[in-house]
Design an enzyme around this catalytic site. Structure first.
Site, mmCIF file in Angstrom:
data_model
loop_
_atom_site.group_PDB
_atom_site.id
_atom_site.type_symbol
_atom_site.label_atom_id
_atom_site.label_comp_id
_atom_site.label_asym_id
_atom_site.label_seq_id
_atom_site.Cartn_x
_atom_site.Cartn_y
_atom_site.Cartn_z
ATOM 1 N N ARG A 131 0.794 -1.229 0.000
ATOM 2 C CA ARG A 131 0.000 0.000 0.000
ATOM 3 C C ARG A 131 0.830 1.284 0.000
ATOM 4 O O ARG A 131 0.265 2.358 0.014
ATOM 5 C CB ARG A 131 -1.025 -0.037 1.135
ATOM 6 C CG ARG A 131 -2.226 -0.940 0.770
ATOM 7 C CD ARG A 131 -3.316 -0.965 1.805
ATOM 8 N NE ARG A 131 -2.879 -1.601 3.027
ATOM 9 C CZ ARG A 131 -2.809 -2.929 3.194
ATOM 10 N NH1 ARG A 131 -3.165 -3.758 2.233
ATOM 11 N NH2 ARG A 131 -2.368 -3.423 4.327
ATOM 12 N N ASN A 274 -7.796 -9.234 13.435
ATOM 13 C CA ASN A 274 -8.599 -10.335 13.961
ATOM 14 C C ASN A 274 -7.750 -11.367 14.696
ATOM 15 O O ASN A 274 -6.531 -11.363 14.609
ATOM 16 C CB ASN A 274 -9.354 -11.018 12.817
ATOM 17 C CG ASN A 274 -8.413 -11.544 11.749
ATOM 18 O OD1 ASN A 274 -7.976 -10.780 10.892
ATOM 19 N ND2 ASN A 274 -8.077 -12.830 11.783
ATOM 20 N N ASP A 319 -13.729 -12.367 12.077
ATOM 21 C CA ASP A 319 -12.736 -11.652 11.264
ATOM 22 C C ASP A 319 -13.026 -10.155 11.242
ATOM 23 O O ASP A 319 -12.758 -9.474 10.258
ATOM 24 C CB ASP A 319 -12.671 -12.224 9.833
ATOM 25 C CG ASP A 319 -11.448 -11.704 9.059
ATOM 26 O OD1 ASP A 319 -10.464 -11.320 9.702
ATOM 27 O OD2 ASP A 319 -11.505 -11.666 7.815
ATOM 28 N N LYS A 346 -14.283 -3.120 10.038
ATOM 29 C CA LYS A 346 -15.059 -4.148 9.355
ATOM 30 C C LYS A 346 -16.422 -4.387 9.994
ATOM 31 O O LYS A 346 -17.377 -4.726 9.305
ATOM 32 C CB LYS A 346 -14.277 -5.468 9.357
ATOM 33 C CG LYS A 346 -13.246 -5.610 8.261
ATOM 34 C CD LYS A 346 -12.743 -7.048 8.296
ATOM 35 C CE LYS A 346 -11.665 -7.318 7.280
ATOM 36 N NZ LYS A 346 -11.224 -8.740 7.380
ATOM 37 N N TRP A 408 -9.755 -2.071 3.671
ATOM 38 C CA TRP A 408 -8.558 -1.212 3.707
ATOM 39 C C TRP A 408 -8.694 0.039 2.850
ATOM 40 O O TRP A 408 -7.904 0.968 2.988
ATOM 41 C CB TRP A 408 -7.328 -2.004 3.232
ATOM 42 C CG TRP A 408 -7.511 -2.489 1.817
ATOM 43 C CD1 TRP A 408 -8.044 -3.681 1.421
ATOM 44 C CD2 TRP A 408 -7.228 -1.766 0.614
ATOM 45 N NE1 TRP A 408 -8.113 -3.732 0.047
ATOM 46 C CE2 TRP A 408 -7.611 -2.580 -0.472
ATOM 47 C CE3 TRP A 408 -6.684 -0.505 0.347
ATOM 48 C CZ2 TRP A 408 -7.480 -2.161 -1.808
ATOM 49 C CZ3 TRP A 408 -6.556 -0.099 -0.973
ATOM 50 C CH2 TRP A 408 -6.954 -0.938 -2.035
ATOM 51 N N CYS A 618 -7.752 -19.239 -1.872
ATOM 52 C CA CYS A 618 -7.060 -18.376 -2.843
ATOM 53 C C CYS A 618 -7.645 -18.520 -4.247
ATOM 54 O O CYS A 618 -7.765 -17.545 -4.978
ATOM 55 C CB CYS A 618 -5.569 -18.715 -2.894
ATOM 56 S SG CYS A 618 -4.713 -18.289 -1.373
ATOM 57 N N HIS A 619 -7.967 -19.751 -4.622
ATOM 58 C CA HIS A 619 -8.361 -19.963 -6.011
ATOM 59 C C HIS A 619 -9.842 -19.714 -6.268
ATOM 60 O O HIS A 619 -10.251 -19.639 -7.411
ATOM 61 C CB HIS A 619 -7.942 -21.365 -6.470
ATOM 62 C CG HIS A 619 -6.454 -21.470 -6.671
ATOM 63 N ND1 HIS A 619 -5.839 -21.081 -7.833
ATOM 64 C CD2 HIS A 619 -5.469 -21.868 -5.838
ATOM 65 C CE1 HIS A 619 -4.525 -21.261 -7.725
ATOM 66 N NE2 HIS A 619 -4.288 -21.732 -6.517
HETATM 67 CA CA CA Z 1 -8.416 -11.130 8.560
#
Ligand code: CA
Length: 692
Positions: A131, A274, A319, A346, A408, A618-619
């Site tokens: 970032r 988290n 989370d 969040k 974010w 991820c996928h």
């Molecule tokens: Ca997290």
């Protein structure tokens, strides 16, 4: 034409038309400046992302067009906020590469690639992003994905020092931008999905010497760390943790984004993430607040000494990180001007805290929230709804999902309107207890059931649909009225970070359009295509007598998928006439040919669980651009599958070897499962059911 400045800064402008080029870039410059340069992540220390520049305004914006574009070597997600100083624009790309560009033309001055090992991609929960950088005098600082903090010469890009800020044996990464306060470079880290113990560190800008470190969770072995956090962890935090796997994982609590300094109270505010795993039952026996997870913690920037904290989500289990962007502002509350800390984390509540004391002033829902009914202002604690907890067997859908109501993407503040512009993207998330959870290496540790299609009962229900659609909005939140003044509904488009200017404009991208809104009403006044998806926040700066708006561009939308092309930066100015260059056409990848498949002796049913634990997140989850394994030619033969999964043939691109994590039998089962998916997806009767 000249740059018009807001009234408060006219005096400064008349005196010198901006800072002389050789004035030190120090705390005074980061505290306040005329807006011609963008010197720290949130422009100034208070991180309001509010620019005094007004040359681009409602009357002139019709002439705003592309001045130049630059293309980078790295594809994947681009989240950086560029900085501008002495005519040079500094930015970072995916894989932590740093670029210095001529801010007027986009010409590349230098490029620095820290070359983090491709295998560190495995540890980055949500893409190999970065970032941005921090500037201090003639130095630039940034964090590399593999946990190094690196200092470069701003003129040449030559490295000055580099320090490993994390234990390379654990799944730490750095994606956030450092900040520099009183000569200390402050840096956090990430990795709470995998199992790390969070902390924030200060290194001396001159030599990269560790000055202090503050851990956000107690030391699992019960010993002091010899760190700035020792006393407060013993006094306040230790008794809020109980028996659970946090002793193995470290508990989480990473400081992966917000690190904000207030020069008035002289406090540093860090946002804490988290827990690991998410599920409070497995983490801490379902007991205790688990300080300082999901908290804003105020520290002394010189020593790391604890001053106050506010925990947004005690006993965090969803989370619900509180590391989202923090900003400092002076606002009128009940007839009094108060200096406050504001955050839209969040969990969906907008928090206003007294900056000096951490006293909770207000906490109100800025998005659909059903895990809690409200926050009790007397106790400062959320009042959870009856169905908030899922740890004892319930399957619940809650808003927000783990991605949050706001993540974010930076928000911005207009002090003239007293409005905070929040990029909101919220959907319900499914939470249910993963009975039998065990700590996994090289995989997400949530303790929550993840649903994948299973090769059983054909015609069974597919993966459950959420009870309501995702809501994407730009919300202009009035912290004094504790309500939105206006809201722009973005439909299916996701919004990026926000910039506000004294001209009464608000800039935010929605997918591949950069849009300007009237700050008071939300009326759209301008838009321009970006060629790719923008999630980062725009910045503004001035060179000579021209004001620029610049923003990073990441993935490209190709139908329903996010395609990876080299990242870009686009810079706009009045009278700009350049066109966003088209991306060169690419041949479509060779499809998987179902007629030439080497069968797998593995068990597809067992392979589904391997896929669920190690691949799916991820996928088909947090990194939407990674290949769909059920269509990959790699799965057609055992040799090609093992080359990738075991031999690390694609490690340079982030697909590390799983040799240390999967057995031969598990790999065979996984391939059998992927072949089943490939076949069932090729026919309409794909079967799916809940895995457990
Ligand atoms: Ca997290």
């Amino acid at each position: 034409m000249r740059i018009i400045l807001s009234t408060a800064l006219v005096a400064t402008a008349l005196l010198g038309c901006g800072r002389p080029a050789h004035q030190p870039l120090d705390g005074a410059a980061l505290e306040a400046n005329d807006g011609r340069e963008w010197l720290t992540y949130g422009r100034t220390y208070d991180e309001q992302r509010f620019s005094p520049l007004t040359d681009i305004n409602a009357a002139s914006i019709g002439r705003l067009g592309l001045a130049w574009s630059a293309e980078f070597k790295a594809d994947r997600g681009q989240e950086a906020t560029p900085l501008v100083h002495d005519g040079v624009l500094y930015t970072t790309t995916a894989w932590s590469q740093v670029y210095a560009l001529d801010a007027r033309t986009g010409a590349q001055l230098w490029h620095y690639d820290p070359k983090p090992p491709g295998s560190t991609g495995l540890r980055a929960c949500c893409d190999v992003v970065n970032r941005g950088v921090a500037l201090w005098n003639d130095r630039l600082f940034f964090g590399a994905l593999d946990g190094r903090l690196i200092a470069l010469n701003t003129k040449t890009g030559a490295p000055i020092w580099s320090v490993q800020t994390t234990d390379p044996a654990r799944s730490y990464t750095i994606t956030g931008a450092p900040r520099v306060v009183k000569g200390n470079v402050i840096i956090g880290n990430a990795g709470a999905e995998f199992g790390v113990r969070g902390y924030v560190s200060a290194y001396s800008a001159d030599a990269g010497r560790l000055v202090w470190r503050f851990y956000t969770t107690p030391n699992p072995d019960g010993q002091p760390d010899g760190a700035a956090s020792d006393d407060v962890l013993a006094e306040k935090a230790a008794q809020t943790w109980f028996d659970g796997v946090w002793r193995q994982t470290g508990g989480g609590g990473t400081v992966w984004d917000a690190i904000v300094y207030d020069s008035k109270s002289e406090l540093l505010f860090v946002g804490v993430g988290n827990g690991t795993p998410w599920n409070h039952k497995f983490r801490s026996g379902g007991r205790g607040d688990n300080l300082f997870l999901a908290s804003i913690v105020a520290l002394r920037p010189e020593t790391g000494e604890y001053v106050w904290h506010y925990q947004t989500t005690p006993g965090e289990s969803w989370d619900y990180t509180a590391t989202q962007p923090i900003m400092i502002a002076d606002i009128m509350l009940d007839g009094q001007r108060r200096r406050v800390v504001m955050q839209a984390p969040k969990n969906g509540f907008f928090y206003v805290l007294d900056a000096a004391t951490g006293h909770l002033i207000s906490a109100d829902k800025f998005a659909p929230v059903d895990w809690a009914t409200h926050v009790d202002l007397t106790t400062g604690r959320p009042v959870e709804s009856g169905s908030a907890r899922y740890e004892n067997g319930a399957v619940v859908w809650h808003s927000p999902a783990p991605g949050g109501a706001h993540n974010w993407q930076p928000m911005a503040f207009n002090p003239n309107e007293e409005l905070v512009y929040i990029p909101v993207s919220v959907a319900p998330g499914r939470y249910s207890d993963a009975e039998g959870y065990r700590v996994l290496s090289a995989a997400w540790n949530t303790g929550i059931v993840r649903i994948v299609p299973l090769p059983t009962a054909s015609g069974a229900p597919s993966v459950p649909e959420p009870p309501s659609e995702r809501l994407n909005q730009l919300v202009a939140w009035a912290p004094t009225a504790k309500a939105p003044r206006w809201t722009v509904d973005l439909g299916a488009r996701r919004g990026g970070g926000v910039l506000a200017t004294a001209a009464g404009l608000v800039f935010q991208a929605a997918n591949d359009q950069l849009i300007a809104y009237d700050a008071a009403t939300g009326k759209q006044v301008w838009s321009h295509g970006t060629g790719g998806l923008v999630r980062a926040a725009p910045i503004t700066y001035a060179i000579g007598d021209e004001q620029y708006i610049a923003v990073m561009v990441g993935y490209v939308a190709e139908g329903s998928i996010q395609a990876r092309y080299p990242g870009r930066l686009l810079a706009f100015k009045l009278g700009g006439i350049q066109k966003v260059p088209p991306y060169p056409p690419r041949p479509a990848p060779a499809p998987l040919d179902l007629n030439v498949i080497e069968p797998s002796a593995g068990d597809a049913q067992a392979g589904a669980l391997v896929y669920r634990d190690y691949c799916a997140v991820c996928h088909e989850g947090a990194r939407g651009s990674l290949p769909n394994l059920t269509r990959s030619p790699m799965i057609a033969a055992r040799a090609s599958f093992e080359a990738v999964v075991f031999a690390g043939a694609l490690a340079l691109t982030g697909m590390a070897s799983f040799r240390d994590h999967l057995s031969d039998a598990q790999a065979d089962n996984l391939r059998a499962y992927l072949l089943w998916r490939a076949r069932s997806e090729a026919t309409p009767a794909a079967a799916a059911t809940e895995d457990r």
